[in-house]
Design a protein around this motif. Structure first.
Motif, short mmCIF file in Angstrom:
data_model
loop_
_atom_site.label_atom_id
_atom_site.label_comp_id
_atom_site.label_asym_id
_atom_site.label_seq_id
_atom_site.Cartn_x
_atom_site.Cartn_y
_atom_site.Cartn_z
N ASN A 118 0.86 -1.08 0.09
CA ASN A 118 0.16 -0.01 0.09
C ASN A 118 1.02 1.48 0.11
O ASN A 118 1.97 1.22 0.88
CB ASN A 118 -1.01 0.19 0.99
N THR B 235 0.26 4.15 0.89
CA THR B 235 0.17 5.04 1.96
C THR B 235 0.69 4.39 3.37
O THR B 235 0.89 5.18 4.39
CB THR B 235 -1.53 5.23 2.41
N ASP C 206 -3.95 1.30 -2.89
CA ASP C 206 -4.06 2.43 -2.05
C ASP C 206 -5.51 2.68 -1.28
O ASP C 206 -5.89 3.79 -1.09
CB ASP C 206 -3.73 3.69 -2.97
N ASP D 149 -6.00 1.55 4.58
CA ASP D 149 -4.54 0.74 4.78
C ASP D 149 -4.64 -0.59 4.59
O ASP D 149 -3.95 -1.57 5.31
CB ASP D 149 -4.22 1.01 6.13
#
Length: 292
Positions: free
Chosen positions: A198, A200, A214, A217
């Motif tokens: 991911n 993020t 993305d 989480d």
């Protein structure tokens, strides 16, 4: 004429019997007599006959331990009696001094005949053939190599490998085929059976991955979220751990087996698209058939 003076001569204590000297191991010697004639002491002239030759004839000393038979009819006999009938034992009888003496001796093993047939107790038994020893030059067996499963139509090798891990974990937990189908349908919908990082979550990018996503989480094959208590980033980026976590959550649903496959998957994932799992049922069935 010679005269004998009684006060000048003391006769030694000689015994005239031959047994006396024989018993003491002495060899009798000729006795000498001394007489006095006109004040002079002299021995018998050598020309005169030996008056003691009859009583004191010298005898040869015999060697110790050697015996000779005496008299007529007195013999030393040795008789060896061997009895092979019982145990191969024998007796030696020695007769000497008219007294038989017996002693036990053991007959050698050479007198015992060798058996040409096996003992009666072993006759008729099945004898196992000797196990041949492996040849010295034989090479050790090479370890069995496990090949990755061949992917089905529409999937690549990476996707097939992740599907194999999901099925393997279910087998280790002794779960039924239905649980495997629910998990595969979920993996096909969430990540197309890829281990996704991911963007993020930077820590996920440092882990081995097969693409990026993305969505919040979410991580891994099942897009499980660390913030929802599914596990750490490192754990969720491991396909084996992710599959085990999915099955543990599935087993907490009491009626998961009576629900449809799509409904069981939605009960675990709580997706915003609850009907999206059903379209992957056909491919999930082909995967299970190929992996079992």
């Amino acid at each position: 004429m010679f005269t004998e003076r009684a006060d000048a001569f003391v006769a030694p204590d000689y015994s005239t019997g031959p047994v006396h000297h024989r018993g003491q191991g002495l060899v009798p010697r000729q006795r000498a007599a001394f007489v006095e004639s006109d004040g002079d002491q002299q021995s018998w002239p050598s020309s005169r006959p030996d008056m003691y030759a009859t009583d004191w004839s010298p005898r040869r000393r015999r060697r110790k331990g050697r015996r000779r038979a005496r008299g007529t009819g007195r013999t030393l006999s040795i008789m060896l009696v061997v009895s092979a009938a019982v145990g191969g034992a024998g007796f030696v009888a020695v007769s000497g001094e008219d007294r038989p003496v017996t002693a036990t001796t053991t007959v050698g093993a050479a007198l015992q005949p060798k058996a040409s047939t096996p003992p009666a107790a072993t006759r008729g038994r099945v004898r196992a053939a000797p196990v041949p020893s492996p040849p010295v030059s034989a090479k050790p067996a090479s370890p069995k190599v496990t090949r990755p499963p061949k992917p089905i139509a529409g999937l690549n090798q990476t996707q097939m490998n992740n599907a194999a891990v999901i099925v393997k974990v279910a087998q280790e937990k002794d779960l039924p085929r239905r649980a495997m189908l629910v998990a595969l349908m979920t993996g096909l919908q969430e990540s197309s059976l890829r281990n996704l990082a991911n963007t993020t979550i930077p820590a996920s990018l440092d882990r081995p991955n097969e693409g990026e996503g993305d969505d919040f989480d979410s991580l891994g094959v099942f897009q499980q979220r660390p913030s929802q208590g599914w596990g750490t980033v490192a754990q969720l980026m491991t396909p084996r751990y992710a599959a085990n976590a999915f099955y543990e959550r599935l087993l907490t649903i009491d009626d998961w087996e009576s629900r449809s496959l799509g409904e069981a998957a939605q009960a675990v994932q709580r997706s915003a698209l609850p009907d999206a799992y059903d379209k992957h049922e056909e491919r999930a069935v082909k995967l299970v058939d190929a992996l079992l």
